[in-house]
Write a protein that holds these residues in place. Structure first.
Motif, PDB file in Angstrom:
ATOM      1  N   ALA A 111       0.853  -1.207   0.000  1.00  0.00           N
ATOM      2  CA  ALA A 111       0.000   0.000   0.000  1.00  0.00           C
ATOM      3  C   ALA A 111       0.881   1.247   0.000  1.00  0.00           C
ATOM      4  O   ALA A 111       0.658   2.190  -0.775  1.00  0.00           O
ATOM      5  CB  ALA A 111      -0.921  -0.010   1.215  1.00  0.00           C
ATOM      6  N   ILE A 112       1.895   1.239   0.851  1.00  0.00           N
ATOM      7  CA  ILE A 112       2.767   2.412   0.967  1.00  0.00           C
ATOM      8  C   ILE A 112       3.663   2.541  -0.262  1.00  0.00           C
ATOM      9  O   ILE A 112       3.877   3.643  -0.790  1.00  0.00           O
ATOM     10  CB  ILE A 112       3.639   2.283   2.250  1.00  0.00           C
ATOM     11  N   GLN A 173      -6.737  -3.522  -2.563  1.00  0.00           N
ATOM     12  CA  GLN A 173      -7.533  -3.150  -1.394  1.00  0.00           C
ATOM     13  C   GLN A 173      -6.710  -3.313  -0.115  1.00  0.00           C
ATOM     14  O   GLN A 173      -6.047  -4.330   0.066  1.00  0.00           O
ATOM     15  CB  GLN A 173      -8.775  -4.035  -1.288  1.00  0.00           C
ATOM     16  N   PHE A 174      -6.823  -2.333   0.774  1.00  0.00           N
ATOM     17  CA  PHE A 174      -5.999  -2.321   1.985  1.00  0.00           C
ATOM     18  C   PHE A 174      -6.832  -1.826   3.165  1.00  0.00           C
ATOM     19  O   PHE A 174      -7.812  -1.094   2.990  1.00  0.00           O
ATOM     20  CB  PHE A 174      -4.772  -1.417   1.775  1.00  0.00           C
ATOM     21  N   PRO A 175      -6.410  -2.206   4.396  1.00  0.00           N
ATOM     22  CA  PRO A 175      -7.178  -1.830   5.584  1.00  0.00           C
ATOM     23  C   PRO A 175      -7.270  -0.308   5.783  1.00  0.00           C
ATOM     24  O   PRO A 175      -6.317   0.417   5.508  1.00  0.00           O
ATOM     25  CB  PRO A 175      -6.411  -2.465   6.746  1.00  0.00           C
ATOM     26  N   ARG A 176      -8.412   0.108   6.285  1.00  0.00           N
ATOM     27  CA  ARG A 176      -8.657   1.543   6.463  1.00  0.00           C
ATOM     28  C   ARG A 176      -7.713   2.180   7.469  1.00  0.00           C
ATOM     29  O   ARG A 176      -7.496   3.391   7.435  1.00  0.00           O
ATOM     30  CB  ARG A 176     -10.109   1.781   6.874  1.00  0.00           C
ATOM     31  N   GLN A 177      -7.157   1.333   8.346  1.00  0.00           N
ATOM     32  CA  GLN A 177      -6.228   1.856   9.347  1.00  0.00           C
ATOM     33  C   GLN A 177      -5.017   2.535   8.699  1.00  0.00           C
ATOM     34  O   GLN A 177      -4.306   3.297   9.338  1.00  0.00           O
ATOM     35  CB  GLN A 177      -5.728   0.733  10.272  1.00  0.00           C
ATOM     36  N   LEU A 178      -4.801   2.267   7.412  1.00  0.00           N
ATOM     37  CA  LEU A 178      -3.649   2.882   6.739  1.00  0.00           C
ATOM     38  C   LEU A 178      -3.916   4.324   6.308  1.00  0.00           C
ATOM     39  O   LEU A 178      -3.008   5.010   5.850  1.00  0.00           O
ATOM     40  CB  LEU A 178      -3.273   2.055   5.507  1.00  0.00           C
ATOM     41  N   MET A 179      -5.171   4.780   6.433  1.00  0.00           N
ATOM     42  CA  MET A 179      -5.517   6.131   5.948  1.00  0.00           C
ATOM     43  C   MET A 179      -4.516   7.205   6.394  1.00  0.00           C
ATOM     44  O   MET A 179      -4.012   7.955   5.551  1.00  0.00           O
ATOM     45  CB  MET A 179      -6.936   6.530   6.375  1.00  0.00           C
ATOM     46  N   MET A 199     -12.889  -0.730   3.016  1.00  0.00           N
ATOM     47  CA  MET A 199     -11.422  -0.713   2.901  1.00  0.00           C
ATOM     48  C   MET A 199     -10.996   0.476   2.050  1.00  0.00           C
ATOM     49  O   MET A 199     -11.825   1.225   1.530  1.00  0.00           O
ATOM     50  CB  MET A 199     -10.941  -2.022   2.270  1.00  0.00           C
ATOM     51  N   ILE A 200      -9.685   0.616   1.892  1.00  0.00           N
ATOM     52  CA  ILE A 200      -9.162   1.606   0.952  1.00  0.00           C
ATOM     53  C   ILE A 200      -8.965   0.875  -0.374  1.00  0.00           C
ATOM     54  O   ILE A 200      -8.286  -0.149  -0.428  1.00  0.00           O
ATOM     55  CB  ILE A 200      -7.801   2.163   1.428  1.00  0.00           C
ATOM     56  N   GLY A 201      -9.585   1.382  -1.412  1.00  0.00           N
ATOM     57  CA  GLY A 201      -9.470   0.741  -2.723  1.00  0.00           C
ATOM     58  C   GLY A 201      -8.669   1.628  -3.662  1.00  0.00           C
ATOM     59  O   GLY A 201      -9.116   2.711  -4.026  1.00  0.00           O
ATOM     60  N   PHE A 202      -7.498   1.145  -4.053  1.00  0.00           N
ATOM     61  CA  PHE A 202      -6.642   1.969  -4.927  1.00  0.00           C
ATOM     62  C   PHE A 202      -7.257   2.101  -6.323  1.00  0.00           C
ATOM     63  O   PHE A 202      -7.347   3.196  -6.870  1.00  0.00           O
ATOM     64  CB  PHE A 202      -5.237   1.356  -5.033  1.00  0.00           C
TER      65      PHE A 202
END
Ligand code: ADP
Ligand code: GLC
Length: 485
Positions: A111-112, A173-179, A199-202
């Protein structure tokens, strides 16, 4: 026609780093856009292979802190491409592939790693490198999906944004905690932003927030608007239907040119098509197949994955052998599929052969030496191997889906009468239908004058970027004009 500047944002680019057709497209579309007076710079992560492949590079920006470490933005030229490379060792300097580590698992911080790609793209969009301020930021697939989001949430006068879907099966898709770590404002986590099923969807972000969406064939447009093909994104895509366009991929016709190809045994063109026999013999030698000149030789060049439908081919080998045909498979990917083909090769020496691995040079020889190339994909956004097959006089035998349906003209009875077919299509995508296609191909092979005619049709097909590049150019100019209005 004034010059337009486009920043192409992508996670792989041929020949520096490639896992599939995305790299081929990223490495060849910019070259074709020159004729449209469009100057493309390509932004890629600085994996070891990229840094080793670019030679001399100039640092055009320094980041004290880019997602957890210092970084530099390099500018370089390689293989005719103008590149921006993100030199961020803490993100990209690792053994393994662009997405997957040496242990075979996705990097835990993907994600990062790809948020950084999007954020730097946005920075360049806002003038980070004064010598190249793009009119359009063109983001490819989920890895670049946050670029339009960073542009959108920055506010102010931004360049136009376009997201291209090469494969909707990969959505990032990644966990929302990464916001907080992504550096997007908290309100971006919303249904009209980057949020996707909690979730966060790129990819979702890119589709939601870019000015235009494209995908790699008109046929795939139709499929991704439906639940089965849209894989969860069909609702959003239907809402954005008027922004969505299908543009077929082209090939780099210099890389894929049978008349000059140094990677094959005997170069040939449509007039010297008979010289293919030398490539067929070389291919059989490489794969250890019987030198049975009359036998129809099928080829496969593919990732081994569920998408590609090759399990249906593994289920159909009896039909292929009953035709007296042979099969050469070049593939890399899922072990369960690899095992099916190595097992079939062990059981049928001289008739079926499998080379596992990723081998660019051998892919050229398979295209030049096989009589027919099998592409039984369950879905195929565009597909490039059927295009190179046509250019090399190998008849594509394809599932009637996505870009395969758009690029191969089935030799049905009317097409045969009119003299216009270029290959064989089958539908539905099932093992019995594939077996029917194998038999049809066998019948065509038995009729050599017709076979030759189809080969010539295939080789005469324009599979270059000429027309698609003009369509991209038009889309870019339209969206820039719209933003200026
Ligand atoms: P995808 O991107 O879904 O894998 P495409 O047909 O668009 O499918 O592109 C695949 C690209 O990768 C083509 O350039 C093809 O020649 C190449 N390729 C696939 N598998 C192999 C392999 N095992 N060895 C060499 N090249 C391969
Ligand atoms: C994806 C698709 C393939 C397409 C390629 C390049 O990998 O699976 O069909 O040709 O992207 O657009």
């Amino acid at each position: 026609m004034s010059e337009l500047k486009v920043l192409s944002v992508v996670s792989e680019v041929f020949p520096l780093v490639k896992t599939g057709g995305l790299a081929d497209v990223a490495g060849s579309l910019p070259l074709a856009l020159v004729a449209e007076n469009i100057a493309v710079r390509t932004l890629v992560p600085g994996y070891p292979a990229v840094k080793a492949g670019i030679g001399k590079a100039e640092a055009v920006h320094t980041f004290d802190h880019l997602f957890g470490g210092p970084a530099r933005l390099l500018a370089a030229k390689a293989h005719g491409l103008d590149l921006f490379v993100i030199d961020a060792p803490h993100l990209y300097d690792r053994p393994g592939g662009p997405y997957v580590g040496a242990d075979g698992k996705d990097y835990p911080d993907n994600a990062i790693r790809f948020a950084a790609l999007g954020a730097v793209a946005s920075g360049i969009g806002f003038g980070l490198v004064p010598a190249f301020v793009p009119d359009v930021v063109h983001a490819h697939d989920w890895q670049a999906g946050l670029a339009p989001a960073y542009l959108h949430y920055a506010g102010g006068r931004r360049p136009a944004s376009v997201t291209t879907i090469h494969n909707i099966a990969f959505q990032g898709q990644f966990p929302r905690q990464l916001m907080p770590a992504l550096g997007l404002p908290p309100h971006a986590f919303a249904i009209d932003g980057v949020e996707y099923y909690g979730m966060i969807g790129f990819l979702k972000a890119g589709l939601q927030l870019s000015d235009r969406i494209t995908t790699v064939s008109p046929g795939y447009v139709g499929e991704i608007l439906l639940p089965e093909g849209g894989m969860g994104l069909e609702g959003l895509l239907n809402l954005r239907r008027s922004a969505l366009h299908g543009i077929i991929n082209g090939l780099d016709t210099e890389v894929w040119n049978p008349a000059t190809d140094a990677l094959i045994a005997a170069p040939f063109d449509a007039r010297t098509i008979k010289a293919r026999v030398a490539n067929k013999a070389a291919l059989k030698g490489r794969f250890g197949l019987d030198l049975d000149a009359k036998a129809l030789l099928f080829g496969v060049v593919s990732r081994l994955s569920w998408q590609k439908g090759l399990d249906m081919l593994a289920d159909s080998l009896g039909t292929l052998l009953d035709l007296g045909a042979q099969l050469a498979v070049l593939g890399s990917g899922d072990p369960w599929l690899a095992e099916r083909f190595t097992g079939a090769a062990r059981a049928n020496p001289g008739r079926i052969a499998t080379v596992l691995g990723y081998d660019e040079a051998l892919a050229h020889l398979v295209q030049a030496g096989c009589d027919a190339l099998l592409v039984p994909s369950r879905f195929e956004p565009c597909g490039l191997t059927q295009l190179s097959a046509m250019r090399y006089g190998a008849l594509p035998v394809v599932a009637r889906v996505g870009g395969l349906a758009d690029t191969v003209v089935d030799v049905n009875e009317m097409a045969k009468a009119a003299g216009v077919g270029t290959g064989v299509q089958f539908s539905p995508v099932s093992a019995p239908a594939l077996q029917g296609a194998l038999r049809r191909t066998g019948a065509l092979w038995a009729d050599q004058p017709t076979w030759r005619k189809i080969q010539r049709n295939a080789m005469a097909t324009d599979v270059s970027w000429r027309l698609p590049a003009a369509q991209y150019a038009r889309l870019f100019r339209d969206v820039v004009a719209e933003r200026a209005a």
